[in-house]
Design an enzyme around this catalytic site. Sequence first.
Site, PDB file in Angstrom:
ATOM      1  N   CYS A   1     -55.045 -12.312 -11.145  1.00 21.52           N
ATOM      2  CA  CYS A   1     -55.000 -10.832 -10.732  1.00 21.52           C
ATOM      3  C   CYS A   1     -55.649 -10.396 -12.225  1.00 21.52           C
ATOM      4  O   CYS A   1     -55.919 -10.512 -12.642  1.00 21.52           O
ATOM      5  CB  CYS A   1     -53.309 -10.876 -10.628  1.00 21.52           C
ATOM      6  SG  CYS A   1     -53.255  -9.251  -9.891  1.00 21.52           S
TER       7      CYS A   1
ATOM      8  N   CYS B   1     -50.396  -3.740 -13.903  1.00 20.05           N
ATOM      9  CA  CYS B   1     -49.457  -3.901 -13.380  1.00 20.05           C
ATOM     10  C   CYS B   1     -48.313  -4.563 -14.291  1.00 20.05           C
ATOM     11  O   CYS B   1     -49.022  -5.182 -14.941  1.00 20.05           O
ATOM     12  CB  CYS B   1     -49.531  -4.879 -11.987  1.00 20.05           C
ATOM     13  SG  CYS B   1     -48.148  -5.313 -10.667  1.00 20.05           S
TER      14      CYS B   1
ATOM     15  N   CYS C   1     -46.501  -9.413 -13.333  1.00 20.46           N
ATOM     16  CA  CYS C   1     -46.639 -10.753 -13.672  1.00 20.46           C
ATOM     17  C   CYS C   1     -46.619 -10.819 -15.731  1.00 20.46           C
ATOM     18  O   CYS C   1     -47.059  -9.419 -16.183  1.00 20.46           O
ATOM     19  CB  CYS C   1     -47.816 -10.667 -13.306  1.00 20.46           C
ATOM     20  SG  CYS C   1     -47.199 -11.590 -11.845  1.00 20.46           S
TER      21      CYS C   1
ATOM     22  N   CYS D   1     -51.932  -8.475  -3.818  1.00 20.33           N
ATOM     23  CA  CYS D   1     -51.144  -9.549  -5.100  1.00 20.33           C
ATOM     24  C   CYS D   1     -51.532 -10.956  -4.810  1.00 20.33           C
ATOM     25  O   CYS D   1     -50.561 -11.696  -3.610  1.00 20.33           O
ATOM     26  CB  CYS D   1     -49.877  -8.573  -4.533  1.00 20.33           C
ATOM     27  SG  CYS D   1     -48.827  -9.996  -6.202  1.00 20.33           S
TER      28      CYS D   1
ATOM     29  N   GLN E   1     -32.480 -16.127  -2.811  1.00 22.34           N
ATOM     30  CA  GLN E   1     -34.116 -16.504  -3.554  1.00 22.34           C
ATOM     31  C   GLN E   1     -35.019 -16.038  -3.104  1.00 22.34           C
ATOM     32  O   GLN E   1     -35.648 -16.022  -1.092  1.00 22.34           O
ATOM     33  CB  GLN E   1     -34.031 -18.180  -3.416  1.00 22.34           C
ATOM     34  CG  GLN E   1     -32.554 -18.658  -4.532  1.00 22.34           C
ATOM     35  CD  GLN E   1     -32.463 -18.266  -6.091  1.00 22.34           C
ATOM     36  OE1 GLN E   1     -33.144 -17.731  -6.633  1.00 22.34           O
ATOM     37  NE2 GLN E   1     -31.277 -18.027  -6.169  1.00 22.34           N
TER      38      GLN E   1
ATOM     39  N   GLU F   1     -17.520 -12.806  -2.789  1.00 24.36           N
ATOM     40  CA  GLU F   1     -18.578 -12.246  -2.966  1.00 24.36           C
ATOM     41  C   GLU F   1     -18.450  -9.929  -2.784  1.00 24.36           C
ATOM     42  O   GLU F   1     -17.695  -9.399  -2.020  1.00 24.36           O
ATOM     43  CB  GLU F   1     -19.162 -12.289  -2.007  1.00 24.36           C
ATOM     44  CG  GLU F   1     -21.207 -11.282  -1.960  1.00 24.36           C
ATOM     45  CD  GLU F   1     -22.166 -11.527  -2.821  1.00 24.36           C
ATOM     46  OE1 GLU F   1     -21.828 -10.172  -3.189  1.00 24.36           O
ATOM     47  OE2 GLU F   1     -21.655 -12.155  -3.225  1.00 24.36           O
TER      48      GLU F   1
ATOM     49  N   ASP G   1     -23.334 -17.814  -9.057  1.00 20.56           N
ATOM     50  CA  ASP G   1     -23.962 -17.493  -9.383  1.00 20.56           C
ATOM     51  C   ASP G   1     -24.207 -15.792  -9.390  1.00 20.56           C
ATOM     52  O   ASP G   1     -24.800 -15.210  -8.907  1.00 20.56           O
ATOM     53  CB  ASP G   1     -24.850 -17.704  -7.466  1.00 20.56           C
ATOM     54  CG  ASP G   1     -26.595 -17.370  -7.764  1.00 20.56           C
ATOM     55  OD1 ASP G   1     -26.818 -16.977  -9.245  1.00 20.56           O
ATOM     56  OD2 ASP G   1     -26.961 -17.778  -6.741  1.00 20.56           O
TER      57      ASP G   1
ATOM     58  N   CYS H   1     -30.203 -16.900 -13.210  1.00 24.04           N
ATOM     59  CA  CYS H   1     -32.035 -16.239 -13.262  1.00 24.04           C
ATOM     60  C   CYS H   1     -31.906 -15.998 -14.712  1.00 24.04           C
ATOM     61  O   CYS H   1     -32.971 -15.253 -14.852  1.00 24.04           O
ATOM     62  CB  CYS H   1     -31.753 -15.348 -11.844  1.00 24.04           C
ATOM     63  SG  CYS H   1     -30.608 -13.698 -12.075  1.00 24.04           S
TER      64      CYS H   1
END
Length: 395
Positions: free
Chosen positions: A74, A82, A85, A159, A231, A284, A327, A354
């Site tokens: 990109c 940007c 990333c 993108c 996800q 949750e 999670d 994560c």
Amino acid sequence: MTSWLGRVLEVEVGAVAHGGHCVARADGRVVFVRHALPGEQVRVEVTEDNGGSFCRGDAIEVLSASAHRVEPPCPLAVPGGCGGCDWQHASPAYQRDLKAAVVAEQLQRLAGIERDVVVEALDGGPLDWRSRVRLVADREGRAGLRAHHSHRVVPLTDCPIAVPGELDDVLARRWKPGSELEVTQDGDGTTHVRELATVRGKVRARQLAGGVAVQHAAGRDWRLDAHGFWQVHPAAAATLAGVVAEWAEAPSGGSAWDLYAGVGLFASVLASQVGPAGRVLAIESGRRAVADGERNLADLPQVSWQAGRVEHALAEAEKPVDVVVLDPPRKGAGRAVVESIVAGAPDRIVYVACDPAALARDVAFFASHGYGLTDLRAFDAFPMTHHVECVALLS
């Protein structure tokens, strides 16, 4: 100390660090460098300096390149471009090596665990995977992403990491300046778009396309809020559910907790293991997710739902419990939740994370209660970025 903002330094780049940058040193200070790779000699322009022992900068010229450096796919993945990333300038295999080094370093530094880590690729390659994108409209109404650590909007025409076609309609039109746009492509290829605008200090949402997403994982079809949690990588949900199924080993007729349950992906896996005579408690905080979960798992009466904060809900939960799956959000579970979990005396804990730093901190909390890290797998669920998904087994 005189600010280094705007100063250009010539440095040798050291090890990768958590957050999408590498560590260099200049005149006794640490410089966190983006757009560089370990071992390179680069010229760095300082972009942030709040004083103290470190500053941040971008590699604006590579004097001696790493063998792992590639041309970013990109044109916006460059200094000043940007901020979506972090590692487009590294080969995909080396990106995984960098992430593995970060996970290992966090475990060693924060939990005192020495462990070799391998980050596994998911199906589909390093591009065309991002099924959920949040954009913002600039002053001219063009949709784009923000620059790194900035409110400045970088308009997009494409993108490369987004699912093909996902952003076409959104990028083709103009929007109210400052509007945020949530775009999701679901498992059936349907694109869902929601516009968020601030009116008199209040954020108002307007669904422009779709709204209820269809996803497929763990042998089930799921219907859920298109902009709720699922996800981002199309292969991630099924992959993580498979690891949870392998490691949880919830006994038939036993009990399990699914914490931060979302719409119940892992609860469905646990329910199949404990069977009709067992019990699965899914907790949750998001009430829309709970409602979606109850509808999706209506055929599994062994699953009961509770909306609220995990540590509060667990205070009243039936104990002991055989297996716990959690999670948590990026900040991790934290000491209070860990203590609530160990109060249930589970034999096994499967932790989906994560953020490797948050995982390592929580692993250390569990270790203080006698739970050791038995196994670990890491997945490149966010190629081209610094993010990595881990699954840890504690017993």
